[in-house]
Design an enzyme around this catalytic site. Structure first.
Site, PDB file in Angstrom:
ATOM      1  N   GLY A  25      21.003  -0.826 -21.521  1.00 14.71           N
ATOM      2  CA  GLY A  25      20.132  -0.218 -20.518  1.00 14.71           C
ATOM      3  C   GLY A  25      20.573   1.165 -20.086  1.00 14.71           C
ATOM      4  O   GLY A  25      20.000   1.740 -19.179  1.00 14.71           O
ATOM      5  N   CYS A  26      21.607   1.700 -20.719  1.00 13.14           N
ATOM      6  CA  CYS A  26      22.075   3.047 -20.396  1.00 13.14           C
ATOM      7  C   CYS A  26      21.643   4.021 -21.491  1.00 13.14           C
ATOM      8  O   CYS A  26      21.511   3.629 -22.648  1.00 13.14           O
ATOM      9  CB  CYS A  26      23.599   3.076 -20.265  1.00 13.14           C
ATOM     10  SG  CYS A  26      24.217   2.115 -18.880  1.00 13.14           S
TER      11      CYS A  26
END
Length: 152
Positions: free
Chosen positions: A62-63
């Site tokens: 999710g980064c």
């Protein structure tokens, strides 16, 4: 892995460089360029993980950039978190989180209002939505690790 020494993936955040010191540094700057420079300076103080150390971590999904995070539970039930990122801004943001959680218990980590802490730095207003989502993923990873590693 239990230890009270931080000879594994050592860093100065939360010990030599405290969270209040970081918040105060950011609050003195109004311009994004100055805050950005401070983020990069913080990122440079976080030693990179070796490939072996990265294998003992989890990669946070999710980064925008690849981020690795790991933790050791100390004998006194406090945590030593460590990690790395390929991106300088993300790595700088990660150092803020590390300063907030280093040598804290699971309950203390769960009780931290990370969003309030980040707001005090003035950074969220300058970050893209994807970066903000990435920081939330990092916060979730830290809280999950603290919850999962805490002895019953």
């Amino acid at each position: 892995m239990t230890s009270t020494k931080h000879d594994f993936a050592p860093h100065p955040f939360g010990t030599e460089i405290g969270i209040q010191e970081i918040v105060e540094q950011f609050s003195t700057y109004k311009a994004w360029e100055d805050k950005y420079r401070l983020l990069i300076q913080l990122a440079k103080k976080l030693p990179p993980l070796t490939d072996d150390e990265k294998q003992q971590t989890q990669e946070v999904k999710g980064c925008e950039n690849r981020v690795w995070i790991g933790a050791l539970l100390n004998d006194n039930n406090t945590f030593h978190f460590y990690g790395d990122s390929e991106g300088r801004v993300v790595k700088g943001l990660f150092t803020i989180l590390l300063a907030a959680v280093e040598q804290k218990t699971a309950q203390e980590i769960i009780d931290i209002n990370f969003n309030d802490l980040l707001t005090q730095t003035g950074l969220p207003a300058q970050l893209s939505e994807s970066r903000q989502n990435g920081i939330q993923s990092l916060i979730s990873a830290i809280q999950n690790i603290a919850s999962e590693m805490t002895p019953a």
